[in-house]
Design a protein around this motif. Structure first.
Motif, PDB file in Angstrom:
ATOM      1  N   PRO A 194       0.855  -1.149   0.185  1.00  0.00           N
ATOM      2  CA  PRO A 194       0.034  -0.017  -0.093  1.00  0.00           C
ATOM      3  C   PRO A 194       0.929   1.261   0.000  1.00  0.00           C
ATOM      4  CG  PRO A 194      -0.324  -0.892   2.180  1.00  0.00           C
ATOM      5  CD  PRO A 194       0.487  -1.924   1.272  1.00  0.00           C
ATOM      6  N   LEU A 195       0.262   2.156  -0.767  1.00  0.00           N
ATOM      7  CA  LEU A 195       0.962   3.640  -0.876  1.00  0.00           C
ATOM      8  C   LEU A 195       0.025   4.679  -0.320  1.00  0.00           C
ATOM      9  CD1 LEU A 195       3.681   4.753  -1.956  1.00  0.00           C
ATOM     10  CD2 LEU A 195       2.716   4.919  -4.290  1.00  0.00           C
ATOM     11  N   GLY A 196       0.475   5.275   0.881  1.00  0.00           N
ATOM     12  CA  GLY A 196      -0.495   6.161   1.343  1.00  0.00           C
ATOM     13  C   GLY A 196      -0.572   7.421   0.678  1.00  0.00           C
ATOM     14  N   HIS A 197       0.529   7.773   0.170  1.00  0.00           N
ATOM     15  CA  HIS A 197       0.668   8.815  -0.583  1.00  0.00           C
ATOM     16  C   HIS A 197       1.741   8.903  -1.568  1.00  0.00           C
ATOM     17  CE1 HIS A 197       3.648  11.154   1.980  1.00  0.00           C
ATOM     18  NE2 HIS A 197       3.563  10.225   2.469  1.00  0.00           N
ATOM     19  N   PHE A 198       1.997   9.645  -2.425  1.00  0.00           N
ATOM     20  CA  PHE A 198       3.325   9.777  -3.487  1.00  0.00           C
ATOM     21  C   PHE A 198       3.923  10.947  -3.428  1.00  0.00           C
ATOM     22  CE2 PHE A 198       5.139   8.900  -7.769  1.00  0.00           C
ATOM     23  CZ  PHE A 198       6.162   7.918  -7.443  1.00  0.00           C
ATOM     24  N   ALA A 199       4.801  11.052  -2.481  1.00  0.00           N
ATOM     25  CA  ALA A 199       5.589  12.395  -2.236  1.00  0.00           C
ATOM     26  C   ALA A 199       6.684  12.176  -1.267  1.00  0.00           C
ATOM     27  CB  ALA A 199       4.645  13.508  -1.355  1.00  0.00           C
ATOM     28  N   PRO A 200       7.494  13.098  -1.262  1.00  0.00           N
ATOM     29  CA  PRO A 200       8.888  12.849  -0.407  1.00  0.00           C
ATOM     30  C   PRO A 200       8.167  12.328   1.110  1.00  0.00           C
ATOM     31  CG  PRO A 200       9.114  14.849  -1.698  1.00  0.00           C
ATOM     32  CD  PRO A 200       7.630  14.404  -1.757  1.00  0.00           C
ATOM     33  N   GLY A 201       9.007  11.195   1.516  1.00  0.00           N
ATOM     34  CA  GLY A 201       8.731  10.636   2.469  1.00  0.00           C
ATOM     35  C   GLY A 201       7.630   9.394   2.654  1.00  0.00           C
ATOM     36  N   CYS A 202       7.113   9.069   1.494  1.00  0.00           N
ATOM     37  CA  CYS A 202       6.112   8.147   1.351  1.00  0.00           C
ATOM     38  C   CYS A 202       6.787   6.717   1.491  1.00  0.00           C
ATOM     39  CB  CYS A 202       5.551   8.059  -0.084  1.00  0.00           C
ATOM     40  SG  CYS A 202       6.503   7.814  -1.450  1.00  0.00           S
ATOM     41  N   GLU A 203       6.115   5.564   1.499  1.00  0.00           N
ATOM     42  CA  GLU A 203       6.616   4.531   1.869  1.00  0.00           C
ATOM     43  C   GLU A 203       7.719   3.861   0.773  1.00  0.00           C
ATOM     44  OE1 GLU A 203       2.141   4.387   3.054  1.00  0.00           O
ATOM     45  OE2 GLU A 203       3.491   5.279   1.578  1.00  0.00           O
ATOM     46  N   LEU A 204       7.252   4.280  -0.530  1.00  0.00           N
ATOM     47  CA  LEU A 204       8.384   3.742  -1.544  1.00  0.00           C
ATOM     48  C   LEU A 204       9.597   4.359  -1.413  1.00  0.00           C
ATOM     49  CD1 LEU A 204       8.681   2.282  -4.221  1.00  0.00           C
ATOM     50  CD2 LEU A 204       7.450   4.140  -5.560  1.00  0.00           C
ATOM     51  N   ASP A 205       9.790   5.195  -1.038  1.00  0.00           N
ATOM     52  CA  ASP A 205      11.197   6.184  -0.762  1.00  0.00           C
ATOM     53  C   ASP A 205      12.362   5.134  -0.381  1.00  0.00           C
ATOM     54  OD1 ASP A 205       9.762   8.036  -1.911  1.00  0.00           O
ATOM     55  OD2 ASP A 205      10.282   9.761  -0.108  1.00  0.00           O
ATOM     56  N   ASP A 206      11.677   4.163   0.571  1.00  0.00           N
ATOM     57  CA  ASP A 206      12.768   3.508   1.340  1.00  0.00           C
ATOM     58  C   ASP A 206      13.199   2.144   0.420  1.00  0.00           C
ATOM     59  OD1 ASP A 206      14.307   2.440   3.469  1.00  0.00           O
ATOM     60  OD2 ASP A 206      12.624   1.207   4.199  1.00  0.00           O
ATOM     61  N   TYR A 207      12.472   2.053  -0.675  1.00  0.00           N
ATOM     62  CA  TYR A 207      12.498   0.622  -1.382  1.00  0.00           C
ATOM     63  C   TYR A 207      13.571   0.767  -2.454  1.00  0.00           C
ATOM     64  CZ  TYR A 207       8.744  -1.528   1.161  1.00  0.00           C
ATOM     65  OH  TYR A 207       8.127  -2.112   1.813  1.00  0.00           O
ATOM     66  N   ARG A 208      14.342  -0.438  -2.681  1.00  0.00           N
ATOM     67  CA  ARG A 208      15.236  -0.595  -3.717  1.00  0.00           C
ATOM     68  C   ARG A 208      14.614  -1.694  -4.654  1.00  0.00           C
ATOM     69  NH1 ARG A 208      20.037   1.846  -2.870  1.00  0.00           N
ATOM     70  NH2 ARG A 208      20.933   0.506  -4.375  1.00  0.00           N
ATOM     71  N   ILE A 209      15.230  -1.521  -6.046  1.00  0.00           N
ATOM     72  CA  ILE A 209      14.906  -2.682  -7.026  1.00  0.00           C
ATOM     73  C   ILE A 209      15.958  -3.531  -7.264  1.00  0.00           C
ATOM     74  CG2 ILE A 209      13.897  -2.961  -9.445  1.00  0.00           C
ATOM     75  CD1 ILE A 209      13.089   0.249  -9.145  1.00  0.00           C
ATOM     76  N   ALA A 210      15.863  -4.837  -6.953  1.00  0.00           N
ATOM     77  CA  ALA A 210      16.919  -5.744  -7.231  1.00  0.00           C
ATOM     78  C   ALA A 210      16.319  -6.891  -8.300  1.00  0.00           C
ATOM     79  CB  ALA A 210      17.098  -6.571  -5.966  1.00  0.00           C
ATOM     80  N   CYS A 211      17.243  -7.298  -9.249  1.00  0.00           N
ATOM     81  CA  CYS A 211      16.970  -8.094 -10.535  1.00  0.00           C
ATOM     82  C   CYS A 211      18.019  -9.160 -10.483  1.00  0.00           C
ATOM     83  CB  CYS A 211      16.841  -7.366 -11.696  1.00  0.00           C
ATOM     84  SG  CYS A 211      16.363  -8.397 -12.982  1.00  0.00           S
ATOM     85  N   TYR A 212      17.614 -10.369 -10.616  1.00  0.00           N
ATOM     86  CA  TYR A 212      18.556 -11.465 -10.701  1.00  0.00           C
ATOM     87  C   TYR A 212      18.127 -12.528 -11.895  1.00  0.00           C
ATOM     88  CZ  TYR A 212      20.886 -10.055  -6.446  1.00  0.00           C
ATOM     89  OH  TYR A 212      21.537  -9.283  -5.442  1.00  0.00           O
ATOM     90  N   LEU A 213      18.779 -13.220 -12.768  1.00  0.00           N
ATOM     91  CA  LEU A 213      18.323 -14.135 -13.446  1.00  0.00           C
ATOM     92  C   LEU A 213      19.043 -15.511 -12.678  1.00  0.00           C
ATOM     93  CD1 LEU A 213      17.326 -15.177 -16.171  1.00  0.00           C
ATOM     94  CD2 LEU A 213      19.539 -15.309 -17.070  1.00  0.00           C
ATOM     95  N   GLU A 214      18.229 -16.483 -12.343  1.00  0.00           N
ATOM     96  CA  GLU A 214      18.438 -17.974 -12.050  1.00  0.00           C
ATOM     97  C   GLU A 214      18.788 -18.721 -12.969  1.00  0.00           C
ATOM     98  OE1 GLU A 214      16.881 -19.636  -7.699  1.00  0.00           O
ATOM     99  OE2 GLU A 214      15.711 -20.199  -9.481  1.00  0.00           O
ATOM    100  N   ARG A 215      19.921 -19.151 -13.136  1.00  0.00           N
ATOM    101  CA  ARG A 215      20.119 -20.408 -14.436  1.00  0.00           C
ATOM    102  C   ARG A 215      20.898 -21.276 -13.965  1.00  0.00           C
ATOM    103  NH1 ARG A 215      21.999 -17.473 -19.928  1.00  0.00           N
ATOM    104  NH2 ARG A 215      19.455 -17.296 -20.080  1.00  0.00           N
ATOM    105  N   ASP A 216      20.743 -22.651 -14.194  1.00  0.00           N
ATOM    106  CA  ASP A 216      21.077 -23.814 -13.842  1.00  0.00           C
ATOM    107  C   ASP A 216      21.531 -23.665 -12.313  1.00  0.00           C
ATOM    108  OD1 ASP A 216      20.995 -24.702 -16.307  1.00  0.00           O
ATOM    109  OD2 ASP A 216      22.741 -23.652 -17.086  1.00  0.00           O
ATOM    110  N   GLY A 217      20.837 -23.260 -11.440  1.00  0.00           N
ATOM    111  CA  GLY A 217      20.967 -23.293  -9.997  1.00  0.00           C
ATOM    112  C   GLY A 217      21.935 -22.144  -9.434  1.00  0.00           C
ATOM    113  N   GLU A 218      22.317 -21.204 -10.361  1.00  0.00           N
ATOM    114  CA  GLU A 218      23.141 -19.798  -9.992  1.00  0.00           C
ATOM    115  C   GLU A 218      22.318 -18.756 -10.041  1.00  0.00           C
ATOM    116  OE1 GLU A 218      27.275 -19.649 -11.133  1.00  0.00           O
ATOM    117  OE2 GLU A 218      27.347 -21.398 -11.746  1.00  0.00           O
ATOM    118  N   LEU A 219      22.690 -17.814  -9.132  1.00  0.00           N
ATOM    119  CA  LEU A 219      21.821 -16.338  -9.240  1.00  0.00           C
ATOM    120  C   LEU A 219      22.961 -15.653  -9.856  1.00  0.00           C
ATOM    121  CD1 LEU A 219      19.038 -15.712  -8.193  1.00  0.00           C
ATOM    122  CD2 LEU A 219      20.109 -15.108  -6.167  1.00  0.00           C
ATOM    123  N   HIS A 220      22.332 -14.773 -10.884  1.00  0.00           N
ATOM    124  CA  HIS A 220      23.421 -14.031 -11.511  1.00  0.00           C
ATOM    125  C   HIS A 220      22.656 -12.499 -11.372  1.00  0.00           C
ATOM    126  CE1 HIS A 220      25.647 -17.021 -13.669  1.00  0.00           C
ATOM    127  NE2 HIS A 220      24.550 -17.848 -13.768  1.00  0.00           N
TER     128      HIS A 220
END
Length: 333
Positions: A194-220
């Motif tokens: 949930p996002l209560g508002h979308f301005a400085p100080g909102c919940e999303l400001d603390d978040y980061r975006i990670a991205c991995y590809l899992e291939r043959d049991g390895e995480l890249h």
């Protein structure tokens, strides 16, 4: 989740419920979806959240993406040349708003592409003629406010991990031609926060975006782990830009006439807006999806987790209620 409630949606059944509240799930499938209405008190966890709504093809929404909202991504994706003729007042401004799902559209854009579980590769990617990449993003679930034909306000209500999975088609005339090639060609996490508002100080400001590809049991590492606040346009600046594109973007170059698509869709009450892909790691820039892979996009609060925690969570397939995780098995039909 230490004061943070998570909303869980099932793309198949289309139910909303607080995370962990399976007994509270009320099947809304086939009924009229209730409006998603999250206030600040509920977002802070002070009040229990009622089961809310479904994001399925029965939902009344248009799917749109923001192109060029992270410095360097378009160049890595080989798409910068597409936008040479696009005039922008600010050199760091995003380039265009593009459609990936338009309900009732007679063409490919009318196919509901979202999945929380799988990406099905296009036939040409299996033969190697076309290449497909993860595009890790944050998506915003938004209420749209209209005055006549114009969109006058966008109210983000929730956010989550999104995979704007894309075919690398150098000769595509429109951005959307690389985006929706059928069912289960896009990814949306089953947990939206949930996002209560979308301005400085909102919940999303603390978040980061990670991205991995899992291939043959390895995480890249596939995408550069990036803070949401590092989007070029964010908060009110992004919403104002999007409102302008809703109302004034024309069918020029790789861009499309969004106002016309909104009218065609009956001016939907909601939009799912993916707000831009992060940069690729060297591995991500040079490796493409293949059957048997797992595409991983995780949107997580940096105040509570580090990259090692996220890698461990992907490996164990267990995530905290304050994390929006999207893990998609890459398959062929």
């Amino acid at each position: 989740g230490e004061g943070k409630s998570a909303l869980v949606h099932s793309l198949r059944r289309g139910d909303w419920a607080p995370s962990g509240g399976c007994a509270l799930i009320s099947s809304l499938f086939g009924g009229s979806p209730a409006a998603l209405n999250i206030d600040n008190e509920a977002a802070a966890g002070a009040a229990p959240m009622e089961p809310q709504m479904q994001i399925t093809e029965l939902s009344n929404f248009i799917g749109l993406g923001v192109a060029g909202n992270f410095a360097g991504h378009l160049e890595q994706a080989g798409e910068a040349a597409d936008f040479v003729a696009v005039k922008v007042a600010d050199k760091v401004a995003p380039k265009a708003l593009f459609p990936f799902y338009v309900p009732d559209h007679p063409g490919q854009l009318g196919v509901f592409p979202l999945s929380g579980e799988a990406i099905f590769l296009p036939e040409a990617a299996v033969s190697g003629d076309e290449k497909v990449q993860i595009e890790p993003e944050v998506a915003l679930w938004c209420e749209l406010e209209y005055a006549g034909e114009q969109v006058v306000a966008i109210h983000p209500k929730a956010f989550g991990a999104y995979n704007d999975c894309s075919i690398r088609r150098p000769n595509a005339k429109k951005i959307s031609e690389k985006k929706n090639w059928g069912e289960e060609s896009k990814g949306l996490a089953t947990t939206l926060l949930p996002l209560g508002h979308f301005a400085p100080g909102c919940e999303l400001d603390d978040y980061r975006i990670a991205c991995y590809l899992e291939r043959d049991g390895e995480l890249h590492p596939y995408g550069v782990d990036s803070a949401a606040v590092d989007y070029s346009y964010f908060h009110r600046q992004l919403l104002d830009w999007a409102i302008d594109k809703f109302n004034h973007q024309q069918d020029e170059g790789p861009a499309e006439h969004i106002q016309g698509l909104l009218a065609q869709a009956g001016r939907p009450a909601h939009a799912l807006i993916s707000i831009g892909a992060t940069r690729y790691t060297p591995f991500g820039e040079t490796h493409f999806l293949a059957p048997g892979d797992t595409a991983c996009v995780v949107v997580y609060p940096a105040s509570r987790y580090g990259e090692a925690d996220i890698r461990e969570a992907i490996g164990s397939r267990t995530f905290g209620p304050d994390v929006s995780a999207l893990l998609q098995a890459v398959r062929v039909r």
